[in-house]
Design a protein around this motif. Sequence first.
Motif, PDB file in Angstrom:
ATOM      1  N   ALA A 100       0.817  -1.213   0.000  1.00 34.64           N
ATOM      2  CA  ALA A 100       0.000   0.000   0.000  1.00 34.64           C
ATOM      3  C   ALA A 100       0.851   1.264   0.000  1.00 34.64           C
ATOM      4  O   ALA A 100       0.349   2.346  -0.292  1.00 34.64           O
ATOM      5  CB  ALA A 100      -0.932  -0.001   1.207  1.00 34.64           C
ATOM      6  N   ASP A 101       2.143   1.134   0.291  1.00 39.09           N
ATOM      7  CA  ASP A 101       3.031   2.297   0.241  1.00 39.09           C
ATOM      8  C   ASP A 101       3.579   2.532  -1.172  1.00 39.09           C
ATOM      9  O   ASP A 101       4.440   3.388  -1.366  1.00 39.09           O
ATOM     10  CB  ASP A 101       4.166   2.149   1.254  1.00 39.09           C
ATOM     11  CG  ASP A 101       4.956   0.867   1.089  1.00 39.09           C
ATOM     12  OD1 ASP A 101       4.413  -0.118   0.543  1.00 39.09           O
ATOM     13  OD2 ASP A 101       6.120   0.831   1.527  1.00 39.09           O
ATOM     14  N   HIS A 102       3.048   1.791  -2.143  1.00 38.64           N
ATOM     15  CA  HIS A 102       3.454   1.955  -3.544  1.00 38.64           C
ATOM     16  C   HIS A 102       2.242   2.220  -4.433  1.00 38.64           C
ATOM     17  O   HIS A 102       2.083   1.617  -5.489  1.00 38.64           O
ATOM     18  CB  HIS A 102       4.215   0.722  -4.033  1.00 38.64           C
ATOM     19  CG  HIS A 102       5.523   0.527  -3.340  1.00 38.64           C
ATOM     20  ND1 HIS A 102       6.626   1.322  -3.598  1.00 38.64           N
ATOM     21  CD2 HIS A 102       5.896  -0.334  -2.378  1.00 38.64           C
ATOM     22  CE1 HIS A 102       7.628   0.934  -2.829  1.00 38.64           C
ATOM     23  NE2 HIS A 102       7.204  -0.060  -2.073  1.00 38.64           N
ATOM     24  N   VAL A 103       1.382   3.149  -4.017  1.00 35.76           N
ATOM     25  CA  VAL A 103       0.224   3.536  -4.827  1.00 35.76           C
ATOM     26  C   VAL A 103       0.726   4.227  -6.085  1.00 35.76           C
ATOM     27  O   VAL A 103       1.669   5.029  -6.038  1.00 35.76           O
ATOM     28  CB  VAL A 103      -0.715   4.475  -4.027  1.00 35.76           C
ATOM     29  CG1 VAL A 103      -1.785   5.082  -4.917  1.00 35.76           C
ATOM     30  CG2 VAL A 103      -1.344   3.707  -2.861  1.00 35.76           C
ATOM     31  N   HIS A 104       0.102   3.913  -7.222  1.00 35.62           N
ATOM     32  CA  HIS A 104       0.549   4.458  -8.497  1.00 35.62           C
ATOM     33  C   HIS A 104      -0.593   4.439  -9.511  1.00 35.62           C
ATOM     34  O   HIS A 104      -1.653   3.880  -9.266  1.00 35.62           O
ATOM     35  CB  HIS A 104       1.738   3.650  -9.032  1.00 35.62           C
ATOM     36  CG  HIS A 104       1.403   2.201  -9.219  1.00 35.62           C
ATOM     37  ND1 HIS A 104       1.512   1.289  -8.203  1.00 35.62           N
ATOM     38  CD2 HIS A 104       0.931   1.525 -10.283  1.00 35.62           C
ATOM     39  CE1 HIS A 104       1.139   0.097  -8.637  1.00 35.62           C
ATOM     40  NE2 HIS A 104       0.764   0.213  -9.906  1.00 35.62           N
ATOM     41  N   ILE A 105      -0.315   5.063 -10.645  1.00 37.74           N
ATOM     42  CA  ILE A 105      -1.255   5.078 -11.762  1.00 37.74           C
ATOM     43  C   ILE A 105      -0.444   4.973 -13.055  1.00 37.74           C
ATOM     44  O   ILE A 105       0.652   5.538 -13.158  1.00 37.74           O
ATOM     45  CB  ILE A 105      -2.118   6.361 -11.756  1.00 37.74           C
ATOM     46  CG1 ILE A 105      -3.263   6.273 -12.770  1.00 37.74           C
ATOM     47  CG2 ILE A 105      -1.270   7.602 -11.971  1.00 37.74           C
ATOM     48  CD1 ILE A 105      -4.292   7.408 -12.628  1.00 37.74           C
ATOM     49  N   GLY A 106      -0.965   4.228 -14.011  1.00 38.00           N
ATOM     50  CA  GLY A 106      -0.376   4.157 -15.342  1.00 38.00           C
ATOM     51  C   GLY A 106      -1.272   4.930 -16.296  1.00 38.00           C
ATOM     52  O   GLY A 106      -2.491   4.753 -16.283  1.00 38.00           O
TER      53      GLY A 106
END
Length: 144
Positions: A104-110
Motif C-alpha cells: 500500500a506504500d506503492h500507490v501508483h497510476i499508469g
Amino acid sequence: MRTLPRTGLATVTVLASVCFGGTAHATPPGPGVTGRIISQTTVDGTDYILREVTLPPGQSTGWHYHDGTLYGLVKTGTLSHFDAGCASDGVYRRGTTITEPSGADHVHIGRNLGTTPVVLEVLYVLPHGAPLSEDAANPGCSFQ
C-alpha cells in the motif's frame, strides 16, 4: 440440501468473474481499459498470472497498488507511470520493462498520454487468492 448446489454455483460464478474479469481493477480505470488473462498457475502459495492489459489513448489504470510484485513488458505505445506524490516515476516505451513493487506504500497510476494504445504484458506474482490490484484513492493529484 438444495441450498448447497446453489451456493456452490454462486461461489463458482463469483470466483470466475474475479479471476477472469475483462477490465483492469483500479479506481476507476478509464473507458475501454481492458485486461485478458493469458495464463495462470499457483505454486507453493504464490499465484503467477500472465495478463495482457490495454489502455486506449488518453486513458489510465486508475490509482491502485498490488499485494505482490508485477513485471511488465510494453508491447505497444508509451506508458507514463506516476507515484502517489504526483511525480512521474517512469516513461516506458515499446520494448521496455517495468517492475512495480508490492504494498500500500506503492500507490501508483499508469497513463496513456499518447495517440496509440498501450498494450502491456504483465506477470503478477501474488499471494494465493490476492486480487490483481487494490483500489486506492487519488492522493491529491490534478489528474486521474
